[in-house]
Design a protein around this motif. Structure first.
Motif, PDB file in Angstrom:
ATOM      1  N   VAL A   8       0.777  -1.201  -0.126  1.00  0.00           N
ATOM      2  CA  VAL A   8       0.106   0.058   0.084  1.00  0.00           C
ATOM      3  C   VAL A   8       0.877   1.106   0.252  1.00  0.00           C
ATOM      4  O   VAL A   8       1.774   1.242   0.755  1.00  0.00           O
ATOM      5  N   ARG A   9       0.465   2.168  -0.770  1.00  0.00           N
ATOM      6  CA  ARG A   9       1.203   3.562  -0.825  1.00  0.00           C
ATOM      7  C   ARG A   9      -0.003   4.546  -0.049  1.00  0.00           C
ATOM      8  O   ARG A   9      -1.123   4.436  -0.657  1.00  0.00           O
ATOM      9  N   ALA A  52       6.990   0.794  -0.993  1.00  0.00           N
ATOM     10  CA  ALA A  52       5.655   1.266  -0.668  1.00  0.00           C
ATOM     11  C   ALA A  52       5.759   1.693   0.890  1.00  0.00           C
ATOM     12  O   ALA A  52       6.898   1.651   1.374  1.00  0.00           O
ATOM     13  N   HIS A  53       4.519   1.866   1.552  1.00  0.00           N
ATOM     14  CA  HIS A  53       4.488   2.393   2.742  1.00  0.00           C
ATOM     15  C   HIS A  53       4.151   1.242   3.987  1.00  0.00           C
ATOM     16  O   HIS A  53       4.520   1.387   5.001  1.00  0.00           O
ATOM     17  N   PHE A  54       3.282   0.359   3.370  1.00  0.00           N
ATOM     18  CA  PHE A  54       2.725  -0.581   4.318  1.00  0.00           C
ATOM     19  C   PHE A  54       2.277  -1.916   3.648  1.00  0.00           C
ATOM     20  O   PHE A  54       2.210  -1.714   2.250  1.00  0.00           O
ATOM     21  N   PHE A  86      -2.711   0.892  -4.131  1.00  0.00           N
ATOM     22  CA  PHE A  86      -2.432  -0.475  -3.681  1.00  0.00           C
ATOM     23  C   PHE A  86      -2.073  -1.398  -4.631  1.00  0.00           C
ATOM     24  O   PHE A  86      -2.764  -1.233  -5.592  1.00  0.00           O
TER      25      PHE A  86
ATOM     26  N   GLN B  87       6.900  -3.492  -6.434  1.00  0.00           N
ATOM     27  CA  GLN B  87       6.581  -2.701  -5.341  1.00  0.00           C
ATOM     28  C   GLN B  87       7.068  -3.498  -4.019  1.00  0.00           C
ATOM     29  O   GLN B  87       6.443  -4.837  -4.149  1.00  0.00           O
ATOM     30  N   SER B  88       7.874  -3.108  -3.234  1.00  0.00           N
ATOM     31  CA  SER B  88       8.282  -3.971  -1.909  1.00  0.00           C
ATOM     32  C   SER B  88       7.879  -3.094  -0.678  1.00  0.00           C
ATOM     33  O   SER B  88       7.986  -1.890  -0.624  1.00  0.00           O
ATOM     34  N   VAL B  89       7.947  -3.891   0.428  1.00  0.00           N
ATOM     35  CA  VAL B  89       7.975  -3.379   1.635  1.00  0.00           C
ATOM     36  C   VAL B  89       8.589  -4.361   2.626  1.00  0.00           C
ATOM     37  O   VAL B  89       8.440  -5.696   2.259  1.00  0.00           O
ATOM     38  N   PHE B  91       8.812  -4.942   6.785  1.00  0.00           N
ATOM     39  CA  PHE B  91       8.269  -4.624   8.106  1.00  0.00           C
ATOM     40  C   PHE B  91       8.676  -5.812   9.058  1.00  0.00           C
ATOM     41  O   PHE B  91       8.900  -6.878   8.727  1.00  0.00           O
TER      42      PHE B  91
END
Lengths: 95, 95
Positions: A8-9, A52-54, A86, B87-89, B91
């Motif tokens: 998700v962005r 991305a952010h999440f 997303f 797109q990667s994240v 966490f």
């Protein structure tokens, strides 16, 4: 097992409250939707500038359970005001 | 534990061979890079029209191990000719 992978962005204009509301609502879903086998989610650590952010990674027994999740009122009610875009993928794994 | 979540779109022009080379190279990484704790990957099932084409979810003990993965020659050598965007994240989760 079906894996649901979501990146998700958030919009630049998204407020901390909007972002928090989105994350909290997603985190609450396992208590509201019993087809979710497991969920792990979190904010990006900033390791890659293009990130991305999440992200959220959830597991379901099968496609029918995932579809029930998508249609569930609690999932539909997740506040997405702060979300800019997303990208999701669902794929099947052996275990 | 660090979760690495990657969603990938292949180019319309990507050949089956290019896509397969990408997927196979990623699938081989756990045997080549010992900082990978676990990896699950797969092609999208087509449940949502907006979905990307492929996803990978990998686990690492910590950020240093993830950075070692990124820099590893085997990871750098993954053929990405067929990839249009990704797109990667990353966490952190408790377990």
């Amino acid at each position: 097992m079906l894996m649901h992978c979501l990146t998700v962005r958030f919009a630049d204009s998204a407020s901390p409250a909007q972002i928090d509301a989105f994350r909290s609502a997603l985190a609450a879903l396992p208590d509201q939707i019993d087809t979710i086998v497991a969920t792990r989610q979190g904010s990006d650590l900033g390791e890659r500038a293009t990130n991305a952010h999440f992200a959220l990674v959830s597991e379901f027994a099968d496609v029918d359970d995932f579809r029930a999740y998508l249609e569930h009122p609690a999932h539909r009610a997740v506040p997405r005001d702060g979300v800019e875009s997303f990208q999701s993928v669902q794929f099947v794994v052996d275990k």
